[in-house]
Design an enzyme around this catalytic site. Structure first.
Site, PDB file in Angstrom:
ATOM      1  N   GLY A  36       0.868  -1.177   0.000  1.00 55.41           N
ATOM      2  CA  GLY A  36       0.000   0.000   0.000  1.00 55.41           C
ATOM      3  C   GLY A  36       0.902   1.224   0.000  1.00 55.41           C
ATOM      4  O   GLY A  36       2.113   1.104   0.194  1.00 55.41           O
ATOM      5  N   GLY A  38       1.174   5.395   1.348  1.00 52.68           N
ATOM      6  CA  GLY A  38       0.612   6.505   2.125  1.00 52.68           C
ATOM      7  C   GLY A  38       1.475   7.734   1.917  1.00 52.68           C
ATOM      8  O   GLY A  38       2.330   7.748   1.025  1.00 52.68           O
ATOM      9  N   ILE A  39       1.260   8.743   2.753  1.00 52.40           N
ATOM     10  CA  ILE A  39       2.030   9.966   2.576  1.00 52.40           C
ATOM     11  C   ILE A  39       3.525   9.739   2.780  1.00 52.40           C
ATOM     12  O   ILE A  39       4.333  10.480   2.266  1.00 52.40           O
ATOM     13  CB  ILE A  39       1.553  11.127   3.501  1.00 52.40           C
ATOM     14  CG1 ILE A  39       1.452  10.666   4.945  1.00 52.40           C
ATOM     15  CG2 ILE A  39       0.267  11.718   3.039  1.00 52.40           C
ATOM     16  CD1 ILE A  39       1.170  11.811   5.907  1.00 52.40           C
ATOM     17  N   SER A  40       3.889   8.722   3.549  1.00 48.74           N
ATOM     18  CA  SER A  40       5.326   8.509   3.756  1.00 48.74           C
ATOM     19  C   SER A  40       5.915   7.540   2.732  1.00 48.74           C
ATOM     20  O   SER A  40       7.031   7.085   2.898  1.00 48.74           O
ATOM     21  CB  SER A  40       5.590   8.046   5.182  1.00 48.74           C
ATOM     22  OG  SER A  40       4.646   7.096   5.576  1.00 48.74           O
ATOM     23  N   GLY A  41       5.178   7.233   1.686  1.00 46.28           N
ATOM     24  CA  GLY A  41       5.702   6.362   0.642  1.00 46.28           C
ATOM     25  C   GLY A  41       5.138   4.955   0.743  1.00 46.28           C
ATOM     26  O   GLY A  41       4.234   4.686   1.548  1.00 46.28           O
ATOM     27  N   ASP A 155      -5.981   9.962  13.732  1.00 46.00           N
ATOM     28  CA  ASP A 155      -6.056   9.698  12.287  1.00 46.00           C
ATOM     29  C   ASP A 155      -6.861   8.422  12.050  1.00 46.00           C
ATOM     30  O   ASP A 155      -6.511   7.604  11.202  1.00 46.00           O
ATOM     31  CB  ASP A 155      -4.636   9.581  11.707  1.00 46.00           C
ATOM     32  CG  ASP A 155      -4.604   9.847  10.208  1.00 46.00           C
ATOM     33  OD1 ASP A 155      -5.542  10.498   9.704  1.00 46.00           O
ATOM     34  OD2 ASP A 155      -3.646   9.415   9.546  1.00 46.00           O
TER      35      ASP A 155
HETATM   36  N1  LIG Z   1       1.125  -3.794   8.360  1.00 46.08           N
HETATM   37  C1  LIG Z   1       0.645  -3.680   7.132  1.00 46.08           C
HETATM   38  N2  LIG Z   1       0.335  -4.783   6.400  1.00 46.08           N
HETATM   39  C2  LIG Z   1      -0.165  -4.656   5.148  1.00 46.08           C
HETATM   40  N3  LIG Z   1      -0.381  -3.487   4.531  1.00 46.08           N
HETATM   41  C3  LIG Z   1      -0.094  -2.369   5.200  1.00 46.08           C
HETATM   42  C4  LIG Z   1       0.438  -2.406   6.519  1.00 46.08           C
HETATM   43  N4  LIG Z   1       0.638  -1.159   6.953  1.00 46.08           N
HETATM   44  C5  LIG Z   1       0.235  -0.356   5.955  1.00 46.08           C
HETATM   45  N5  LIG Z   1      -0.205  -1.063   4.900  1.00 46.08           N
HETATM   46  C6  LIG Z   1      -0.741  -0.504   3.651  1.00 46.08           C
HETATM   47  O1  LIG Z   1      -0.046   0.679   3.332  1.00 46.08           O
HETATM   48  C7  LIG Z   1      -0.925   1.818   3.376  1.00 46.08           C
HETATM   49  C8  LIG Z   1      -0.203   3.009   3.949  1.00 46.08           C
HETATM   50  O2  LIG Z   1       0.183   2.721   5.267  1.00 46.08           O
HETATM   51  P1  LIG Z   1       0.184   3.816   6.424  1.00 46.08           P
HETATM   52  O3  LIG Z   1      -1.193   4.355   6.560  1.00 46.08           O
HETATM   53  O4  LIG Z   1       0.811   3.260   7.644  1.00 46.08           O
HETATM   54  O5  LIG Z   1       1.153   4.860   5.771  1.00 46.08           O
HETATM   55  P2  LIG Z   1       1.212   6.445   5.842  1.00 46.08           P
HETATM   56  O6  LIG Z   1       2.343   6.819   4.947  1.00 46.08           O
HETATM   57  O7  LIG Z   1       1.306   6.886   7.248  1.00 46.08           O
HETATM   58  O8  LIG Z   1      -0.176   6.803   5.195  1.00 46.08           O
HETATM   59  P3  LIG Z   1      -1.363   7.840   5.389  1.00 46.08           P
HETATM   60  O9  LIG Z   1      -1.432   8.550   4.083  1.00 46.08           O
HETATM   61  O10 LIG Z   1      -2.592   6.962   5.584  1.00 46.08           O
HETATM   62  O11 LIG Z   1      -1.085   8.709   6.563  1.00 46.08           O
HETATM   63  C9  LIG Z   1      -2.137   1.361   4.197  1.00 46.08           C
HETATM   64  O12 LIG Z   1      -3.313   2.077   3.873  1.00 46.08           O
HETATM   65  C10 LIG Z   1      -2.221  -0.117   3.828  1.00 46.08           C
HETATM   66  O13 LIG Z   1      -2.907  -0.296   2.599  1.00 46.08           O
END
Ligand SMILES: Nc1ncnc2c1ncn2[C@@H]1O[C@H](COP(=O)(O)OP(=O)(O)OP(=O)(O)O)[C@@H](O)[C@H]1O
Length: 481
Positions: A36, A38-41, A155
């Protein structure tokens, strides 16, 4: 007991032990795959060398903020409904397109094979109120863990609720502590930024005032950050029950409209008869208690877990899975919820007015992220300092009014101070429609107000206007409607 089980049961209140050895000594990372983004890549799959177990790897640029995220996530980890943190490495890593290696925190997380909660629900043929209650109970248990440790997640949204595996009874787990903070409930006048004053801050002030006057007992301290999590659970439950969110723009747009903002602020939502006639009153009672506009009357986590609906929800079938199949609609729902969370989060720095570069705006960042193909571009997502300065100047006069309204009145205060600030704002603002509709409520005649101004309400509405101006400046491709 297995190594993993040990990890799950260990106390986490000291934060993580960050390893400085190379992650590749212990894990094989599939750098080219994504679970997946998210904002952190991207979050990537990885496998532990000594037991071939699969994990998820989140890479964060090393910074105090990233360390807080990892720290708070580790503290909450070790609970059935929270994605576990297994290992954390501080390594220098160079991704393709980067000129040199950069310090990163590599967070090895429990692998959530079942994907996001709402995707799972969309595939459930017999999704019932009882199942929705089961999911909500698990989410609430995750929140209880956080709130018991005095951590507000801030969040809580569908993308951060993941399913452990593909079995029928798989657990839901909360992840992404990127906005989490210790909620000490400490809100004194100078400890917020008038620029970004959120409705919750104003509500917190009101609550404190009531406490001082003895209207509300001081034994139940109101903490605004934690109440954001309760609100989010109300929105998530509403969506689980009917498939669409409680506050939603009638015209398809990726921005919250001013009409929608007003609805959120005044807690105006409905249970449309067609879709809600077969949903129990008890379920509606939970929604109402979570979406209470005044956070001091909003259910807290213990009250939610004690609500009978969580254990006695009826087995009637829900229409939400069919609605979730509309992927574009789902994206809109997620964006609207994220945007609302941004409004609710209180800036953490105090006293000084914050430049826009210091704020987190997930919508802005996400949009930028979608436009770029380079991985791990977190740093390049910031608006230029020139643009930030121009944006700040455009709304400076509005911020002055907000600051005037929310700060304690001066001894020699009179109506002319506010009138002068508003007149100045009217002269400085390029587009006046927004402010005119706000001022209309108190009958602004061009020089003064004809009706007594409710300062807290004026500040609330102007802070939303500021946000919409600065956000629409950030996305000139998608203007606010
Ligand atoms: N432990 C995990 N197992 C499987 N997929 C995961 C896991 N953690 C995250 N993902 C996938 O990666 C995506 C981004 O993860 P996460 O939300 O932790 O990242 P972020 O960069 O903080 O994103 P956000 O934009 O939501 O703040 C999730 O929405 C999910 O689809």
């Amino acid at each position: 007991m297995s190594e993993d089980k040990n990890q799950l049961n260990r106390p986490n209140n000291e934060g993580p032990r960050i390893k400085t050895s190379s992650i590749v000594d212990d894990y094989v990372v599939q750098w080219n795959q994504k679970l997946g983004t998210g904002i952190s890549g991207p979050v990537r799959p990885c496998t532990k060398r000594n037991n071939s177990k699969k994990f998820a790897l989140k890479c964060l640029l090393d910074s105090p903020k990233a360390r807080t995220e990892v720290n708070l996530h580790t503290m909450c980890s070790g609970h059935d409904n929270i994605v576990s943190v297994f290992d954390v490495y501080a390594n220098d890593i160079q991704f393709p397109g980067e000129p040199h290696a950069r310090p990163r925190l590599l967070v090895v997380l429990e692998y959530m094979q079942g994907g996001e909660l709402f995707d799972r629900i969309s595939k459930e043929s017999g999704f019932t109120e009882r199942k929705a209650a089961k999911y909500l109970r698990q989410i609430a248990n995750a929140v209880l863990r956080c709130h018991t440790l005095n951590i507000a997640h801030r969040d809580l949204k569908p993308e951060n609720l993941l399913i452990r595996d593909n079995t029928e009874d798989s657990l839901v787990k909360l992840t992404d502590f990127g906005f989490a903070k210790i909620d000490d409930g400490n809100l004194q006048t100078p400890h917020f930024t008038p620029y970004y004053v959120a409705p919750q801050v104003l509500e917190a002030h009101k609550y404190q005032a009531k406490q001082k006057r003895g209207i509300i007992p001081t034994s139940k301290p109101y903490t605004y950050d934690k109440s954001c999590d309760m609100w989010s659970m109300g929105v998530i439950l509403y969506i689980m029950l009917c498939g669409y969110p409680p506050f939603y723009s009638e015209t398809p747009t990726r921005q919250i409209t001013s009409a929608m903002r007003k609805k959120i602020l005044s807690g105006q939502y409905e249970f449309p008869e067609d879709d809600w006639q077969f949903i129990s009153d008890s379920a509606k009672d939970v929604v109402k208690s979570l979406l209470h506009v005044d956070p001091s009357f909003r259910m807290n986590i213990q009250e939610l877990l004690g609500h009978p609906w969580l254990n006695e929800a009826p087995d009637n079938k829900l229409q939400s899975p069919a609605v979730f199949m509309d992927k574009i609609g789902m994206e809109d729902i997620k964006l609207a919820h994220s945007q609302h969370l941004t409004t609710m989060r209180i800036p953490d720095n105090n006293v000084t007015l914050k430049p826009l570069t210091d704020t987190e705006n997930p919508i802005f960042r996400k949009r930028k992220l979608r436009q770029t193909s380079i991985e791990d571009t977190k740093d390049s997502l910031e608006p230029s300092p020139q643009k930030v300065k121009a944006d700040n100047l455009k709304v400076r006069a509005l911020r002055d009014i907000i600051a005037y309204c929310v700060l304690p009145p001066k001894v020699d205060d009179d109506e002319s101070v506010l009138n002068n600030l508003v007149t100045k704002a009217m002269q400085e603002l390029e587009v006046k429609n927004g402010i005119c509709s706000v001022l209309d409520s108190w009958k602004w005649d061009g020089r003064k107000f004809q009706k007594k101004v409710e300062k807290a309400k004026l500040a609330q509405e102007l802070s939303l206007l500021v946000r919409s101006i600065t956000e629409s400046n950030s996305h000139t491709d998608e203007p606010d409607s």
